[in-house]
Scaffold this active site. Sequence first.
Site, mmCIF file in Angstrom:
data_model
loop_
_atom_site.group_PDB
_atom_site.id
_atom_site.type_symbol
_atom_site.label_atom_id
_atom_site.label_comp_id
_atom_site.label_asym_id
_atom_site.label_seq_id
_atom_site.Cartn_x
_atom_site.Cartn_y
_atom_site.Cartn_z
ATOM 1 N N ASN A 31 0.961 -1.219 0.034
ATOM 2 C CA ASN A 31 0.294 0.441 0.228
ATOM 3 C C ASN A 31 0.931 1.483 0.232
ATOM 4 O OD1 ASN A 31 0.433 -0.868 2.725
ATOM 5 N ND2 ASN A 31 -1.791 0.464 3.433
ATOM 6 N N GLU A 87 -3.375 -4.381 -3.019
ATOM 7 C CA GLU A 87 -3.473 -5.739 -4.252
ATOM 8 C C GLU A 87 -2.976 -4.819 -5.376
ATOM 9 O OE1 GLU A 87 -5.118 -4.795 -1.395
ATOM 10 O OE2 GLU A 87 -5.975 -6.673 -0.830
ATOM 11 N N CYS A 133 -3.576 0.619 -2.607
ATOM 12 C CA CYS A 133 -3.945 -0.484 -2.118
ATOM 13 C C CYS A 133 -3.136 -1.461 -2.133
ATOM 14 C CB CYS A 133 -4.591 -1.164 -2.004
ATOM 15 S SG CYS A 133 -6.333 -1.204 -0.514
ATOM 16 N N CYS A 153 -9.885 -5.504 0.039
ATOM 17 C CA CYS A 153 -11.601 -4.056 0.293
ATOM 18 C C CYS A 153 -12.440 -4.023 -0.708
ATOM 19 C CB CYS A 153 -10.695 -2.358 0.126
ATOM 20 S SG CYS A 153 -10.368 -2.259 -1.462
ATOM 21 N N CYS A 203 -10.657 -3.284 -4.732
ATOM 22 C CA CYS A 203 -9.290 -4.227 -5.239
ATOM 23 C C CYS A 203 -10.656 -5.121 -6.049
ATOM 24 C CB CYS A 203 -8.644 -4.950 -4.054
ATOM 25 S SG CYS A 203 -7.231 -3.710 -3.781
ATOM 26 N N GLU A 225 0.246 4.902 0.865
ATOM 27 C CA GLU A 225 -0.402 5.752 1.122
ATOM 28 C C GLU A 225 -0.249 7.654 1.226
ATOM 29 O OE1 GLU A 225 -1.124 5.683 5.370
ATOM 30 O OE2 GLU A 225 -2.739 4.023 4.748
HETATM 31 N N1 THU Z 1 -5.172 -2.029 2.122
HETATM 32 C C1 THU Z 1 -4.722 -2.204 1.395
HETATM 33 O O1 THU Z 1 -3.797 -2.402 1.112
HETATM 34 N N2 THU Z 1 -5.281 -3.708 0.978
HETATM 35 C C2 THU Z 1 -6.529 -4.091 1.850
HETATM 36 O O2 THU Z 1 -6.862 -5.475 1.370
HETATM 37 C C3 THU Z 1 -6.699 -3.186 2.671
HETATM 38 C C4 THU Z 1 -6.708 -1.678 3.355
HETATM 39 C C5 THU Z 1 -4.368 -0.104 2.826
HETATM 40 C C6 THU Z 1 -5.376 1.209 2.393
HETATM 41 C C7 THU Z 1 -4.588 1.297 3.589
HETATM 42 O O3 THU Z 1 -3.303 2.916 3.604
HETATM 43 C C8 THU Z 1 -4.354 0.831 4.357
HETATM 44 O O4 THU Z 1 -4.477 -0.315 4.319
HETATM 45 C C9 THU Z 1 -5.363 1.294 5.904
HETATM 46 O O5 THU Z 1 -7.283 1.093 5.010
#
Ligand code: THU
Length: 140
Positions: free
Chosen positions: A45, A58, A56, A94, A97, A47
Site C-alpha cells: 500500500n 493488491e 492498496c 477491500c 480491490c 498512502e
Molecule cells: N489496505 C490495503 O492495502 N489492502 C487491503 O486489503 C485493505 C486496506 C490499505 C489501505 C490503507 O493504506 C491501509 O491499508 C488502511 O486502510
Amino acid sequence: MTESKKKELVRMALEARTFAYAPYSGFRVGAALLAKDGRIFTGCNVENAAYGPSNCAERTAVFKAVSEGARDFTAIAVAGGAGEDAPDRYTAPCGVCRQVLMEFCAPERFLVLLGKGDLTWEEYTLAELLPVSFSPQNLQ
Ligand code: THU
C-alpha cells in the site's frame, strides 16, 4: 496449485509488506500476484497526504502486472496488519480491490490467500469474496 507455491506467495506478500508506505494509517499491507506465465508481481500500500490518492497493496500488484503485459492470473496472497510486527490476523482485500481483480481473474478459479506472519493462510475464490458481481461480461 501446490501448497509450496501458495506458501511462496504468502512469504512474498510478507516481504512486500516491508515496503509499505503507510505513515497515516500505520496499517501495512503486502501482496503477491501469480500470473499464469509464472511471473509473480508484488505490491504494497502507498498512502498519500491527501488520503484519497492512496493505493492498496493488491491494486499496486495488479497495476504493476498489467503494465508489464500480464493479464491472466492464478492467485494473489495478501498480508496486512498494524505496525511493523508480522501480522497475526488475516486481512482480506477491500471491495475496490475485489472489483479490480474481477476485471482480470476468473472468479471461480482465482484464489485469494489471506496470509499471516507464521506463514499460514486462509483461502477463498474470488467468487466467494465477490458474489453476484459486475464484470466485463456484463458489457458484452
Ligand atoms: N489496505 C490495503 O492495502 N489492502 C487491503 O486489503 C485493505 C486496506 C490499505 C489501505 C490503507 O493504506 C491501509 O491499508 C488502511 O486502510
